[in-house]
Design a protein around this motif. Structure first.
Motif, PDB file in Angstrom:
ATOM      1  N   THR A   1       0.836  -1.198   0.000  1.00 34.55           N
ATOM      2  CA  THR A   1       0.000   0.000   0.000  1.00 34.55           C
ATOM      3  C   THR A   1       0.876   1.257   0.000  1.00 34.55           C
ATOM      4  OG1 THR A   1      -0.133  -0.097   2.426  1.00 34.55           O
ATOM      5  CG2 THR A   1      -1.917  -1.132   1.172  1.00 34.55           C
ATOM      6  N   PRO A   2       0.337   2.386  -0.473  1.00 33.24           N
ATOM      7  CA  PRO A   2       1.140   3.610  -0.578  1.00 33.24           C
ATOM      8  C   PRO A   2       1.609   4.162   0.765  1.00 33.24           C
ATOM      9  CG  PRO A   2      -1.158   4.053  -1.113  1.00 33.24           C
ATOM     10  CD  PRO A   2      -1.001   2.578  -1.058  1.00 33.24           C
ATOM     11  N   PHE A   3       0.827   3.905   1.809  1.00 37.97           N
ATOM     12  CA  PHE A   3       1.278   4.200   3.173  1.00 37.97           C
ATOM     13  C   PHE A   3       0.583   3.242   4.124  1.00 37.97           C
ATOM     14  CE2 PHE A   3      -1.892   7.407   1.898  1.00 37.97           C
ATOM     15  CZ  PHE A   3      -2.869   7.293   2.873  1.00 37.97           C
ATOM     16  N   ASP A   4       0.827   3.368   5.390  1.00 41.73           N
ATOM     17  CA  ASP A   4       0.384   2.411   6.389  1.00 41.73           C
ATOM     18  C   ASP A   4      -1.089   2.028   6.233  1.00 41.73           C
ATOM     19  OD1 ASP A   4       1.123   1.158   9.171  1.00 41.73           O
ATOM     20  OD2 ASP A   4      -0.835   2.127   9.446  1.00 41.73           O
ATOM     21  N   ARG A   5      -1.360   0.733   6.293  1.00 37.94           N
ATOM     22  CA  ARG A   5      -2.715   0.220   6.101  1.00 37.94           C
ATOM     23  C   ARG A   5      -3.702   0.811   7.107  1.00 37.94           C
ATOM     24  NH1 ARG A   5      -3.297  -4.336   3.002  1.00 37.94           N
ATOM     25  NH2 ARG A   5      -1.352  -5.074   2.088  1.00 37.94           N
ATOM     26  N   GLU A   6      -3.293   0.884   8.336  1.00 36.97           N
ATOM     27  CA  GLU A   6      -4.179   1.426   9.361  1.00 36.97           C
ATOM     28  C   GLU A   6      -4.500   2.890   9.079  1.00 36.97           C
ATOM     29  OE1 GLU A   6      -4.382   2.081  14.220  1.00 36.97           O
ATOM     30  OE2 GLU A   6      -2.821   0.799  13.337  1.00 36.97           O
ATOM     31  N   ASP A   7      -3.508   3.635   8.597  1.00 39.54           N
ATOM     32  CA  ASP A   7      -3.738   5.043   8.265  1.00 39.54           C
ATOM     33  C   ASP A   7      -4.717   5.181   7.098  1.00 39.54           C
ATOM     34  OD1 ASP A   7      -2.123   6.043  10.262  1.00 39.54           O
ATOM     35  OD2 ASP A   7      -0.340   6.165   8.989  1.00 39.54           O
ATOM     36  N   ILE A   8      -4.608   4.285   6.112  1.00 40.28           N
ATOM     37  CA  ILE A   8      -5.539   4.313   4.977  1.00 40.28           C
ATOM     38  C   ILE A   8      -6.954   4.067   5.463  1.00 40.28           C
ATOM     39  CG2 ILE A   8      -6.268   3.071   2.895  1.00 40.28           C
ATOM     40  CD1 ILE A   8      -3.291   2.650   2.256  1.00 40.28           C
ATOM     41  N   HIS A   9      -7.108   3.059   6.295  1.00 44.52           N
ATOM     42  CA  HIS A   9      -8.442   2.727   6.812  1.00 44.52           C
ATOM     43  C   HIS A   9      -8.996   3.870   7.665  1.00 44.52           C
ATOM     44  CE1 HIS A   9     -11.590   0.734   9.167  1.00 44.52           C
ATOM     45  NE2 HIS A   9     -11.657  -0.136   8.167  1.00 44.52           N
ATOM     46  N   THR A  10      -8.143   4.425   8.503  1.00 39.86           N
ATOM     47  CA  THR A  10      -8.586   5.526   9.369  1.00 39.86           C
ATOM     48  C   THR A  10      -8.940   6.753   8.545  1.00 39.86           C
ATOM     49  OG1 THR A  10      -7.169   4.744  11.169  1.00 39.86           O
ATOM     50  CG2 THR A  10      -7.960   7.001  11.324  1.00 39.86           C
ATOM     51  N   LEU A  11      -8.147   7.054   7.525  1.00 43.09           N
ATOM     52  CA  LEU A  11      -8.402   8.228   6.692  1.00 43.09           C
ATOM     53  C   LEU A  11      -9.752   8.132   6.000  1.00 43.09           C
ATOM     54  CD1 LEU A  11      -7.543  10.894   5.380  1.00 43.09           C
ATOM     55  CD2 LEU A  11      -6.381   9.545   3.605  1.00 43.09           C
ATOM     56  N   ILE A  12     -10.007   7.022   5.315  1.00 41.10           N
ATOM     57  CA  ILE A  12     -11.267   6.915   4.574  1.00 41.10           C
ATOM     58  C   ILE A  12     -12.456   6.844   5.543  1.00 41.10           C
ATOM     59  CG2 ILE A  12     -11.378   4.391   4.373  1.00 41.10           C
ATOM     60  CD1 ILE A  12     -12.135   6.971   1.586  1.00 41.10           C
ATOM     61  N   SER A  13     -12.254   6.261   6.710  1.00 41.71           N
ATOM     62  CA  SER A  13     -13.336   6.192   7.705  1.00 41.71           C
ATOM     63  C   SER A  13     -13.659   7.574   8.254  1.00 41.71           C
ATOM     64  CB  SER A  13     -12.950   5.260   8.862  1.00 41.71           C
ATOM     65  OG  SER A  13     -12.767   3.934   8.410  1.00 41.71           O
ATOM     66  N   ARG A  14     -12.609   8.366   8.556  1.00 43.25           N
ATOM     67  CA  ARG A  14     -12.831   9.717   9.073  1.00 43.25           C
ATOM     68  C   ARG A  14     -13.449  10.605   7.999  1.00 43.25           C
ATOM     69  NH1 ARG A  14     -11.278   7.013  12.706  1.00 43.25           N
ATOM     70  NH2 ARG A  14     -13.510   6.544  12.419  1.00 43.25           N
ATOM     71  N   MET A  15     -13.046  10.414   6.742  1.00 45.59           N
ATOM     72  CA  MET A  15     -13.668  11.168   5.652  1.00 45.59           C
ATOM     73  C   MET A  15     -15.154  10.828   5.557  1.00 45.59           C
ATOM     74  SD  MET A  15     -10.649  10.976   2.767  1.00 45.59           S
ATOM     75  CE  MET A  15     -11.577  11.834   1.488  1.00 45.59           C
ATOM     76  N   ASP A  16     -15.465   9.555   5.708  1.00 49.82           N
ATOM     77  CA  ASP A  16     -16.866   9.136   5.648  1.00 49.82           C
ATOM     78  C   ASP A  16     -17.665   9.731   6.800  1.00 49.82           C
ATOM     79  OD1 ASP A  16     -18.503   7.619   3.866  1.00 49.82           O
ATOM     80  OD2 ASP A  16     -18.841   6.188   5.478  1.00 49.82           O
ATOM     81  N   ASP A  17     -17.007   9.876   7.946  1.00 46.23           N
ATOM     82  CA  ASP A  17     -17.671  10.487   9.102  1.00 46.23           C
ATOM     83  C   ASP A  17     -18.109  11.926   8.798  1.00 46.23           C
ATOM     84  OD1 ASP A  17     -17.301   8.209  10.640  1.00 46.23           O
ATOM     85  OD2 ASP A  17     -15.533   8.976  11.690  1.00 46.23           O
ATOM     86  N   VAL A  18     -17.301  12.647   8.019  1.00 47.06           N
ATOM     87  CA  VAL A  18     -17.633  14.035   7.696  1.00 47.06           C
ATOM     88  C   VAL A  18     -18.982  14.104   6.983  1.00 47.06           C
ATOM     89  CG1 VAL A  18     -16.995  16.114   6.411  1.00 47.06           C
ATOM     90  CG2 VAL A  18     -15.215  14.772   7.566  1.00 47.06           C
ATOM     91  N   LEU A  19     -19.139  13.266   5.956  1.00 47.47           N
ATOM     92  CA  LEU A  19     -20.403  13.286   5.209  1.00 47.47           C
ATOM     93  C   LEU A  19     -21.561  12.768   6.053  1.00 47.47           C
ATOM     94  CD1 LEU A  19     -20.050  12.409   1.422  1.00 47.47           C
ATOM     95  CD2 LEU A  19     -21.445  14.182   2.484  1.00 47.47           C
ATOM     96  N   ASP A  20     -21.285  11.811   6.927  1.00 47.86           N
ATOM     97  CA  ASP A  20     -22.333  11.335   7.824  1.00 47.86           C
ATOM     98  C   ASP A  20     -22.850  12.486   8.689  1.00 47.86           C
ATOM     99  OD1 ASP A  20     -22.186   8.747   6.897  1.00 47.86           O
ATOM    100  OD2 ASP A  20     -20.917   8.019   8.535  1.00 47.86           O
ATOM    101  N   LEU A  21     -21.927  13.308   9.190  1.00 50.41           N
ATOM    102  CA  LEU A  21     -22.328  14.428  10.050  1.00 50.41           C
ATOM    103  C   LEU A  21     -23.011  15.526   9.248  1.00 50.41           C
ATOM    104  CD1 LEU A  21     -22.036  14.886  13.132  1.00 50.41           C
ATOM    105  CD2 LEU A  21     -20.802  12.914  12.236  1.00 50.41           C
ATOM    106  N   ILE A  22     -22.574  15.730   8.004  1.00 50.37           N
ATOM    107  CA  ILE A  22     -23.272  16.690   7.140  1.00 50.37           C
ATOM    108  C   ILE A  22     -24.709  16.238   6.926  1.00 50.37           C
ATOM    109  CG2 ILE A  22     -23.407  17.545   4.756  1.00 50.37           C
ATOM    110  CD1 ILE A  22     -20.336  17.712   4.773  1.00 50.37           C
TER     111      ILE A  22
END
Length: 213
Positions: free
Chosen positions: A76-97
């Motif tokens: 992966t381009p960077f740490d797997r956990e960071d990838i998962h956390t990044l896309i999950s936190r991004m998804d949280d933004v739209l959930d809150l919107i």
């Protein structure tokens, strides 16, 4: 050598997914700001809320695809956990919107306040900065710019928190209808929470930059 050029096409797919999700966050934030700006126009309000719902569903699909790709990609381009956390936190933004938009309907808000509109504008500005930071992740070649955007998001979140606290304070001082106090307080908190989630995304990006820059 450009960071992305060292990656296999499969790995580069992650950045395409991040960019696609970030665009949907901005689309949702634009719709949310539009709903608040023209709240008295029922057709515009309904269309805006529907647009947010569609964006959230599309973002969920991107999140799912990203997680699936994560499970089937060896390097992966960077740490797997960071990838998962990044896309999950991004998804949280739209959930809150979406939560913020739906709270307007759920609490049968008849008229929005200037503070609610201001908070929606801050959500949009945060979303735009998230998109800008995500776009720079493909190369990691401009760490100072990325970290600068992270700081901008932090300041916007602080401003949103200040607006929310001021709005709630005024609400308790001036609003005599207890039901309105409860309903508008919930709306303010939902709007401000969306900026909190943008800051969460910024924190993940900052961590990735510092680890991979």
């Amino acid at each position: 050598m450009n960071f992305i050029s060292r990656l296999m096409p499969r790995q580069g797919r992650f950045f395409i997914l991040f960019d696609g999700h970030a665009k949907l966050i901005v689309d949702g934030a634009i719709a949310l700001a539009g709903v608040l700006r023209h709240y008295d126009v029922e057709k515009t309000r309904a269309e805006g809320i529907k647009h947010i719902e569609d964006a959230e569903h599309a973002a969920d699909r991107i999140t799912h695809e990203t997680v699936q790709l994560l499970h089937t990609t060896f390097v992966t381009p960077f740490d797997r956990e960071d990838i998962h956390t990044l896309i999950s936190r991004m998804d949280d933004v739209l959930d809150l919107i979406q939560d913020a938009a739906e709270s307007l309907v759920l609490y049968d808000i008849q008229k929005v306040t200037p503070e609610a509109t201001q908070l929606a504008e801050l959500v949009l500005r945060c979303a735009e900065r998230v998109q800008a930071a995500v776009k720079l992740m493909v190369s990691m070649s401009d760490a100072p710019a990325m970290l600068g955007i992270v700081q901008e998001i932090d300041k916007l979140e602080s401003e949103a928190d200040r607006v929310k606290r001021g709005a709630i304070s005024r609400l308790f001082r001036e609003e005599t209808d207890v039901r309105q106090v409860i309903k508008l307080k919930a709306v303010y908190e939902a709007l401000e929470s969306a900026t909190d989630k943008c800051q969460d995304v910024a924190n993940v990006i900052e961590s990735v930059v510092l680890e991979n820059g």
